[in-house]
Every structure is written in C-alpha cells, then in structure tokens.
Design a protein around this motif. Sequence first.
Motif, short mmCIF file in Angstrom:
data_model
loop_
_atom_site.label_atom_id
_atom_site.label_comp_id
_atom_site.label_asym_id
_atom_site.label_seq_id
_atom_site.Cartn_x
_atom_site.Cartn_y
_atom_site.Cartn_z
N UNK A 1 58.50 -6.65 67.03
CA UNK A 1 57.52 -6.80 65.57
C UNK A 1 56.30 -7.83 65.63
N UNK A 2 55.87 -7.15 64.41
CA UNK A 2 54.69 -8.33 64.12
C UNK A 2 54.59 -10.21 63.56
N UNK A 3 54.41 -10.85 64.36
CA UNK A 3 54.95 -12.00 65.12
C UNK A 3 54.10 -13.47 63.47
N UNK A 4 52.61 -12.78 63.49
CA UNK A 4 52.28 -12.91 62.66
C UNK A 4 52.56 -13.38 60.63
N UNK A 5 53.03 -14.50 60.40
CA UNK A 5 54.23 -15.25 59.29
C UNK A 5 55.42 -15.11 59.35
N UNK A 6 55.98 -14.57 60.67
CA UNK A 6 57.32 -14.57 60.49
C UNK A 6 57.10 -15.74 60.76
N UNK A 7 58.87 -15.71 60.28
CA UNK A 7 59.66 -17.43 60.68
C UNK A 7 60.62 -16.73 61.77
N UNK A 30 53.06 -17.09 63.88
CA UNK A 30 54.39 -17.81 63.16
C UNK A 30 55.00 -18.67 62.21
N UNK A 31 55.82 -19.07 61.76
CA UNK A 31 56.11 -20.28 60.67
C UNK A 31 57.10 -20.51 61.92
N UNK A 32 57.20 -21.97 62.51
CA UNK A 32 57.96 -22.40 63.12
C UNK A 32 59.57 -23.10 62.60
N UNK A 33 60.43 -23.34 62.53
CA UNK A 33 61.50 -24.90 62.75
C UNK A 33 61.99 -24.69 63.93
N UNK A 34 61.15 -26.40 63.92
CA UNK A 34 62.12 -27.26 65.75
C UNK A 34 63.30 -27.86 65.36
N UNK A 35 63.60 -27.95 65.85
CA UNK A 35 65.46 -28.57 66.26
C UNK A 35 65.16 -29.49 67.27
N UNK A 36 65.29 -30.24 67.04
CA UNK A 36 66.36 -31.58 67.97
C UNK A 36 67.66 -32.05 67.06
N UNK A 52 48.97 -28.54 64.15
CA UNK A 52 47.09 -28.32 64.29
C UNK A 52 46.65 -26.91 64.28
N UNK A 53 47.58 -25.79 64.71
CA UNK A 53 47.50 -24.30 64.84
C UNK A 53 47.40 -24.03 63.57
N UNK A 54 47.38 -24.36 62.11
CA UNK A 54 47.38 -23.55 61.35
C UNK A 54 48.43 -23.10 59.95
N UNK A 55 49.66 -23.46 61.16
CA UNK A 55 50.85 -22.57 60.59
C UNK A 55 52.24 -23.43 60.29
N UNK A 56 52.62 -22.91 59.06
CA UNK A 56 53.93 -24.30 58.35
C UNK A 56 54.74 -23.93 59.21
N UNK A 57 55.49 -25.57 59.32
CA UNK A 57 56.54 -25.81 60.34
C UNK A 57 57.24 -26.89 59.60
#
Length: 268
Positions: A1-7, A30-36, A52-57
């Motif tokens: 999988x190409x992880x760059x810009x994956x969700x 990758x764009x990431x969803x942080x769950x808590x 801070x790494x330049x990705x959408x969260x």
Amino acid sequence: MNIREAAVIVTGSATGVGAACVRQFAERGARVAVNYNRSKAEADETADACRALGVEVIVVQGDVADDGACRAMVGAVVDRWGRLDALVNNAAMTVKSDPFDLETLSARDFQDVFSVNVIGAYQMCRAAIPAMRTNGGGAIVNVSSNVAFTGGGSSLAYTASKGALNALTMALARTCGPDIRVNAVCPGVIDTRWMRQTLGTDAYAALAQRFSDTAPLGRVATPEDVAGAVVWLVEGADFITGELLSVDGGVRLGGGVRKKAACTGGGS
C-alpha cells in the motif's frame, strides 16, 4: 500500500502503542484519526505531534464497545478525507484476577473485556470494510498479545480475549480477500504506562526483568517496536494476510538459554 496521504484509523491511540502507530503513519505522510475514550488531553497531545509532521489529523472520541461510536468514527474519517485505507484495532482493556482462584473472575469481567478486545474490534472492522472497498481495498491490523500462545496474562478473561481476537483475525482474512488484508501483531511485555498501571510498578518491573533475562533480544518491547511491525503489515506486506506476527524479542523460543555473545559465526 502506498501510505502517503492514505487515511488511517488507530483505535486507542492517545498513548502507548496506539500513539506510536499514528506517529509512524504520520511520518510516512498518512492522514490519521486519533481515537480515545477517556484520555482527551493525551489524544490532543498526540494529534499535535502528528500535525507537526505536516499531515492532517482528526481526533475522535469513542468507545469501541459501542457500535454507534465505531460507525461514527469511520463516518468522520470518510466525511473528512473521502476514504479509509487502513484500520488498526489497538484499543483494549483488562481486569486483574488470580488465575489459581477462579472465583476472582466473574462473567461480568469476561463480558467487559470481550466487549472491547473482541466485539469492539469486530464492530470497527464491520464499519470500516465497506468504506475500504469503496476505494479499492485496504488493510486491517489487530493488536493482540503473545499471551494467546502462552496462557499468561493479567487475567484469564484477557488471555481468552486475545485468543479470540487471533481467531477473528484469521476468519476475517479468509472472508475479506482479495481486496482487504487482515493480520495481527502479538507483542510480549511492552514498556507502556498501561502495562505499569495494570500490573503495578513493582510487578511490572519484576516481569520486565524476567522477560529481558529470557528473551534472545534481551529487552522488553517499546511502543515503537510494536508500531513498526503494525506499519509494516499495512505498508509493506502486500501478499500477507491471516498472519499472527509475534513481536516478543524471541521469548517464545524458551527460557534460560540466552548468553551474551553466545552466537558466533565463521571459523579459522
């Protein structure tokens, strides 16, 4: 999988292994969803580290034992990014009990542990799979434990739940291919706040020492060790599915045999 810009969704990712996973995915673009569920401050801190790494969260509160929360989590990711490429089922819970006294563990304890560790993982998969297929497929990694192989663990309920999660992993791998791969990582002792709080500081220290003395690699895992295996199964293991990958420093090979510099090569 190409992880760059994956969700990517990682459940239980405010701290520990989950936080290490989202950071490593973010490092790869990758764009990431942080769950808590309850740790909002830690989730926000982890999200900021990823931004801070330049990705959408996005940060999503939700208990995976609640099916509605699972579906809402997937919906939030699809609404934001129009796709879902990978799911890491990391959220987990346990109870402590005496394995030699079965009266210390109730049916309610089993139900509580299974509701998160097994049913929660299943509910997340059920919500995520249609979204993954909309964009051609994806990858799922379940964070299990080597106690499913050894019979150890903080309680019989926790151990049984990880055995069930392994079986679920293999069953889903059979039914989700060829477009979705499903694997699990099975760590041993990990240096996390969760393990220290679960076992108690002294009990954790004793366990970590025994593990380090026994494992060929001579130490316990870090969250980053486990996250590295998770990310590899998503990003670099395109022809692997249904695997239960031990991430335990080799401790499963047996105890009491590791010696410093015991393995030498060559000869004169």
